[in-house]
Design an enzyme around this catalytic site. Structure first.
Site, short mmCIF file in Angstrom:
data_model
loop_
_atom_site.label_atom_id
_atom_site.label_comp_id
_atom_site.label_asym_id
_atom_site.label_seq_id
_atom_site.Cartn_x
_atom_site.Cartn_y
_atom_site.Cartn_z
N LYS A 13 61.05 29.17 22.25
CA LYS A 13 60.62 30.55 22.04
C LYS A 13 61.70 31.56 22.43
CE LYS A 13 55.68 29.45 22.39
NZ LYS A 13 54.36 29.87 22.95
N TYR A 53 50.58 31.88 13.59
CA TYR A 53 49.56 31.91 14.65
C TYR A 53 48.21 32.42 14.14
CZ TYR A 53 52.87 30.70 18.36
OH TYR A 53 53.77 30.04 19.17
N PHE A 61 45.16 38.32 22.70
CA PHE A 61 46.61 38.36 22.86
C PHE A 61 47.37 38.20 21.54
CE2 PHE A 61 45.12 34.03 23.73
CZ PHE A 61 45.87 33.30 22.82
N ARG A 89 53.02 17.28 24.36
CA ARG A 89 52.19 18.20 25.17
C ARG A 89 52.33 17.87 26.66
NH1 ARG A 89 49.76 22.72 22.51
NH2 ARG A 89 48.53 22.81 24.42
N THR A 95 49.82 25.63 29.30
CA THR A 95 50.17 26.92 28.69
C THR A 95 50.69 27.90 29.73
OG1 THR A 95 48.39 26.55 27.09
CG2 THR A 95 49.29 28.78 27.24
N ARG A 106 57.78 23.74 30.61
CA ARG A 106 57.26 25.08 30.93
C ARG A 106 57.40 25.40 32.41
NH1 ARG A 106 52.12 25.01 26.71
NH2 ARG A 106 53.13 26.17 25.04
N ASN A 116 56.25 31.44 27.34
CA ASN A 116 56.18 30.12 27.98
C ASN A 116 57.12 29.09 27.39
OD1 ASN A 116 54.76 29.78 25.65
ND2 ASN A 116 52.85 29.09 26.60
N HIS A 119 56.73 25.91 22.11
CA HIS A 119 55.49 25.59 21.41
C HIS A 119 55.41 24.08 21.23
CE1 HIS A 119 52.36 25.60 18.31
NE2 HIS A 119 53.11 24.73 17.66
N GLU A 130 52.52 22.75 10.48
CA GLU A 130 53.57 23.57 11.09
C GLU A 130 54.96 23.12 10.65
OE1 GLU A 130 50.81 24.50 15.03
OE2 GLU A 130 52.57 23.20 15.25
P1 IDP Z 1 49.54 26.37 23.74
O1 IDP Z 1 50.85 26.98 23.26
O2 IDP Z 1 49.68 25.75 25.11
O3 IDP Z 1 48.94 25.43 22.73
P2 IDP Z 1 47.52 28.29 22.89
O4 IDP Z 1 46.23 28.51 23.60
O5 IDP Z 1 47.53 27.59 21.59
O6 IDP Z 1 48.51 27.57 23.95
O7 IDP Z 1 48.19 29.74 22.71
C1 IDP Z 1 49.30 29.92 21.86
C2 IDP Z 1 50.31 30.79 22.56
O8 IDP Z 1 49.75 32.08 22.79
C3 IDP Z 1 50.72 30.33 23.97
O9 IDP Z 1 51.72 29.33 23.96
C4 IDP Z 1 51.20 31.60 24.59
O10 IDP Z 1 52.53 31.95 24.14
C5 IDP Z 1 50.22 32.62 24.02
N1 IDP Z 1 49.07 32.81 24.91
C6 IDP Z 1 48.05 31.94 25.15
N2 IDP Z 1 47.16 32.44 26.00
C7 IDP Z 1 47.62 33.67 26.34
C8 IDP Z 1 47.12 34.73 27.21
O11 IDP Z 1 46.07 34.60 27.84
N3 IDP Z 1 47.89 35.83 27.27
C9 IDP Z 1 49.05 36.01 26.57
N4 IDP Z 1 49.55 35.06 25.74
C10 IDP Z 1 48.84 33.91 25.64
MG MG Z 2 48.28 25.81 20.78
#
Ligand code: IDP
Ligand code: MG
Length: 141
Positions: A13, A53, A61, A89, A95, A106, A116, A119, A130
Site C-alpha cells: 500500500k 474496494y 471508512f 493472511r 487488519t 503488518r 496497514n 492487502h 483481484e
Molecule cells: P483486511 O485488509 O485485513 O482484509 P478489511 O476489513 O477487508 O481488512 O478492510 C479493507 C481495508 O480497509 C483494510 O486493510 C484497511 O486498509 C481499511 N480498513 C479496515 N477497517 C478500517 C477502519 O476501521 N478504519 C479505517 N480503515 C479501515
Molecule cells: Mg479484506
C-alpha cells in the site's frame, strides 16, 4: 475453480511504498515460500480504487480508504503457493497492526488500521477476481 488455493493477490500500500519498504516486504514474501507470478508498481485512480474496494462501499471508512489507496503508487502482485490465501493472511497479520502477531508484515510495517502496509485476498474466489482486475494473462509468468 482451483480448490488447492494456489494463488493470492497482494498490494503493497502507498505508505509502505513511500517508506521504501517494498524490498523488505518482498523479501519476507519470498522467504515464506511464495513465488511471484506477476508484479508491478502502479498508481490507482480514485475510480479504480473505488472499484477494487466496492464490497466495502457501505462501510464508514470507504471514502477514506479510496482516497488513501489512490494517494500514491502501490505494488500489485500475484503470489503462488499451496494454501496461498490462508498462508498469506497469516504472514500479513491482523487488519489492525496493534492486534497483529509479532513477526507479521503488518506488525513490522503498518502505520495504522487504515494505513496497514499490505492487502491480502480473503478467499480463492476474490484472489482470482483481484488478480484479473490488475493483470492480463500476458503479464503472468
Ligand atoms: P483486511 O485488509 O485485513 O482484509 P478489511 O476489513 O477487508 O481488512 O478492510 C479493507 C481495508 O480497509 C483494510 O486493510 C484497511 O486498509 C481499511 N480498513 C479496515 N477497517 C478500517 C477502519 O476501521 N478504519 C479505517 N480503515 C479501515
Ligand atoms: Mg479484506
Amino acid at each position: 475453480m482451483n480448490t488447492m488455493s494456489k494463488i493470492t493477490f497482494t498490494m503493497i500500500k502507498p505508505e509502505a511504498v513511500q517508506a521504501n519498504n517494498i524490498g523488505s516486504i518482498v523479501k519476507m514474501i519470498e522467504e515464506n515460500g511464495f513465488r511471484i507470478v506477476a508484479m508491478k508498481k502502479v498508481q490507482l485512480s480514485a475510480e479504480r480504487a473505488g472499484q477494487f474496494y466496492e464490497v466495502h462501499q457501505e462501510r464508514p471508512f470507504y471514502g477514506e480508504l479510496v482516497e488513501y489507496m489512490s494517494s500514491g503508487p502501490i505494488v500489485a502482485a500475484i503470489l503462488e503457493k499451496e494454501n496461498a490465501v490462508a498462508d498469506f493472511r497469516a504472514l500479513i497479520g491482523a487488519t489492525n497492526p496493534n492486534e497483529a502477531a509479532d513477526g507479521t508484515i503488518r506488525k513490522l510495517f503498518a502505520e495504522s488500521k487504515s494505513k496497514n502496509a499490505v492487502h491480502g485476498s480473503d478467499s480463492d474466489e476474490n484472489a482470482q477476481i483481484e488478480a484479473d482486475f490488475h493483470f492480463s494473462s500476458d503479464e503472468l509468468f
